[in-house]
Design a protein around this motif. Sequence first.
Motif, mmCIF file in Angstrom:
data_model
loop_
_atom_site.group_PDB
_atom_site.id
_atom_site.type_symbol
_atom_site.label_atom_id
_atom_site.label_comp_id
_atom_site.label_asym_id
_atom_site.label_seq_id
_atom_site.Cartn_x
_atom_site.Cartn_y
_atom_site.Cartn_z
ATOM 1 N N PRO A 195 0.944 -1.353 -0.065
ATOM 2 C CA PRO A 195 0.088 0.006 0.002
ATOM 3 C C PRO A 195 0.867 1.207 -0.100
ATOM 4 O O PRO A 195 2.017 1.338 0.318
ATOM 5 C CB PRO A 195 -0.694 -0.226 1.378
ATOM 6 C CG PRO A 195 -0.512 -1.179 1.998
ATOM 7 C CD PRO A 195 0.733 -2.091 1.171
ATOM 8 N N SER A 196 0.272 2.285 -0.238
ATOM 9 C CA SER A 196 0.988 3.761 -0.586
ATOM 10 C C SER A 196 1.381 4.072 1.102
ATOM 11 O O SER A 196 0.746 3.689 2.038
ATOM 12 C CB SER A 196 0.065 4.731 -0.727
ATOM 13 O OG SER A 196 0.209 5.829 -0.786
ATOM 14 N N GLY A 197 2.547 4.455 1.045
ATOM 15 C CA GLY A 197 3.277 4.817 2.478
ATOM 16 C C GLY A 197 3.940 3.694 3.060
ATOM 17 O O GLY A 197 4.578 3.869 4.344
ATOM 18 N N GLY A 223 6.571 2.036 2.301
ATOM 19 C CA GLY A 223 8.152 2.128 2.376
ATOM 20 C C GLY A 223 8.805 1.535 1.245
ATOM 21 O O GLY A 223 10.059 1.723 1.302
ATOM 22 N N LYS A 224 7.841 1.348 0.140
ATOM 23 C CA LYS A 224 8.893 0.715 -0.822
ATOM 24 C C LYS A 224 9.757 1.580 -1.639
ATOM 25 O O LYS A 224 10.865 1.369 -1.915
ATOM 26 C CB LYS A 224 7.528 0.392 -2.147
ATOM 27 C CG LYS A 224 6.538 -0.587 -1.678
ATOM 28 C CD LYS A 224 5.327 -0.647 -2.494
ATOM 29 C CE LYS A 224 4.758 0.348 -3.019
ATOM 30 N NZ LYS A 224 3.880 0.982 -2.062
ATOM 31 N N SER A 225 9.175 2.969 -1.754
ATOM 32 C CA SER A 225 10.229 3.930 -2.457
ATOM 33 C C SER A 225 11.570 4.471 -1.544
ATOM 34 O O SER A 225 12.516 4.460 -2.143
ATOM 35 C CB SER A 225 9.556 5.324 -2.857
ATOM 36 O OG SER A 225 8.391 5.006 -3.558
ATOM 37 N N THR A 226 10.982 4.310 -0.307
ATOM 38 C CA THR A 226 12.043 4.876 0.738
ATOM 39 C C THR A 226 13.253 3.713 0.633
ATOM 40 O O THR A 226 14.558 3.815 0.647
ATOM 41 C CB THR A 226 11.726 4.734 1.926
ATOM 42 O OG1 THR A 226 10.597 5.832 2.287
ATOM 43 C CG2 THR A 226 12.783 5.056 2.950
ATOM 44 N N LEU A 227 12.918 2.205 0.573
ATOM 45 C CA LEU A 227 13.577 1.070 0.438
ATOM 46 C C LEU A 227 14.678 1.265 -0.644
ATOM 47 O O LEU A 227 15.887 0.945 -0.705
ATOM 48 C CB LEU A 227 12.998 0.011 0.398
ATOM 49 C CG LEU A 227 13.997 -1.215 0.077
ATOM 50 C CD1 LEU A 227 15.124 -1.508 1.356
ATOM 51 C CD2 LEU A 227 13.429 -2.640 0.205
HETATM 52 N N1 LIG Z 1 11.332 13.020 2.904
HETATM 53 C C1 LIG Z 1 10.777 12.462 3.688
HETATM 54 N N2 LIG Z 1 10.383 13.057 4.835
HETATM 55 C C2 LIG Z 1 9.530 12.465 5.823
HETATM 56 N N3 LIG Z 1 8.780 11.525 5.886
HETATM 57 C C3 LIG Z 1 8.918 10.795 4.400
HETATM 58 C C4 LIG Z 1 9.882 11.257 3.543
HETATM 59 N N4 LIG Z 1 9.567 10.544 2.457
HETATM 60 C C5 LIG Z 1 8.799 9.481 3.014
HETATM 61 N N5 LIG Z 1 8.325 9.818 4.091
HETATM 62 C C6 LIG Z 1 7.319 8.737 4.684
HETATM 63 O O1 LIG Z 1 7.872 7.444 4.610
HETATM 64 C C7 LIG Z 1 6.719 6.741 4.699
HETATM 65 C C8 LIG Z 1 7.023 5.923 3.505
HETATM 66 O O2 LIG Z 1 6.765 6.540 2.260
HETATM 67 P P1 LIG Z 1 7.173 5.796 0.677
HETATM 68 O O3 LIG Z 1 7.427 6.882 -0.249
HETATM 69 O O4 LIG Z 1 8.561 4.993 0.903
HETATM 70 O O5 LIG Z 1 5.976 4.898 0.620
HETATM 71 P P2 LIG Z 1 5.702 3.877 -0.735
HETATM 72 O O6 LIG Z 1 5.215 2.598 -0.432
HETATM 73 O O7 LIG Z 1 6.504 4.224 -1.873
HETATM 74 O O8 LIG Z 1 4.203 4.539 -0.887
HETATM 75 P P3 LIG Z 1 3.589 4.952 -2.732
HETATM 76 O O9 LIG Z 1 2.861 3.555 -2.964
HETATM 77 O O10 LIG Z 1 2.386 5.898 -2.247
HETATM 78 O O11 LIG Z 1 4.796 5.472 -3.674
HETATM 79 C C9 LIG Z 1 5.319 7.645 4.501
HETATM 80 O O12 LIG Z 1 4.870 7.434 5.607
HETATM 81 C C10 LIG Z 1 5.864 9.004 4.162
HETATM 82 O O13 LIG Z 1 5.366 9.795 4.582
#
Ligand SMILES: Nc1ncnc2c1ncn2[C@@H]1O[C@H](COP(=O)(O)OP(=O)(O)OP(=O)(O)O)[C@@H](O)[C@H]1O
Length: 257
Positions: free
Chosen positions: A35-37, A39-43
């Motif tokens: 799901p969105s948020g 952590g996929k992009s962060t990883l």
């Molecule tokens: N630069 C940042 N500063 C603070 N919080 C962040 C930052 N980048 C991401 N987050 C938080 O980290 C969490 C994971 O975000 P991430 O972008 O990794 O999710 P995601 O799985 O890629 O979601 P999506 O499917 O919407 O792309 C979220 O709660 C987001 O708000």
Amino acid sequence: MIEVKDVSKSFGNNQVLKNISFDVKEGEVVVLVGPSGSGKSTLLRCINFLEEFQAGQILVDGEGVGYVGSAGGSRRRQSEADIAHLRTKAGMVFQNYNLFPHKTAIENVMMGPMLVNKESKEEARAHAVKLLGKVGLADKADHFPSQLSGGQQQRVAIARALAMRPKVMLFDEVTSALDPELVDEVLKTLRDLSNDGMTMIIVTHEMQFARDVADRLLFFYQGAIIEDGPPAEVFENPKTERFQTFVKRFQSNVHRG
Ligand SMILES: Nc1ncnc2c1ncn2[C@@H]1O[C@H](COP(=O)(O)OP(=O)(O)OP(=O)(O)O)[C@@H](O)[C@H]1O
Ligand SMILES: [Mg+2]
């Protein structure tokens, strides 16, 4: 080729990666869904060290990402040169392809190798021609981004990343910004890369593609991996209700492509 060991990351008080561990073997395609948020992009950004992480270790092709010394011990940031070198090993493509608008397709592909890898113009051009051919754009080399469709621009962005001769490729929702009829041509490029043996981590919401192409599927939920296995196994026999609920939301995509 990629080893992620006990990686944790927080933004302030918000822990977005919780002890993530997995590895990707040479030639393997690992698809991340969640799901969105979650952590996929962060990883992905940690693997390319576009984000720092507080704990754990990441290795790409045997080399540590971001830090010198062991986690927990006296860890310090690598030199900028080492970080730049790392980024040439792990090519990354994002949802927004961000080509240079005033450069043609082939110039976009040639720039990195010339500036960063110090390739000669001739060498960079010859490789770029080959790569544009590979992504099906041999006839568009001299077009500017504004003269290309979204799917074509995204394929130029993929060629641009490949031009750095990466060991692994990281794709973050590369089809999410595209009109539906342009999605398949980009997914085909990813399939071709997989058939060529490229090691890849792909974040996508394209469930049918994930089933077809992934060697392994990882399901992220609130910063943790809660499903991990061959896609057939995970789809047929999910361990968690959360994955089933998640997949139901994407039923419309399951029959595509
Ligand atoms: N630069 C940042 N500063 C603070 N919080 C962040 C930052 N980048 C991401 N987050 C938080 O980290 C969490 C994971 O975000 P991430 O972008 O990794 O999710 P995601 O799985 O890629 O979601 P999506 O499917 O919407 O792309 C979220 O709660 C987001 O708000
Ligand atoms: Mg994301």
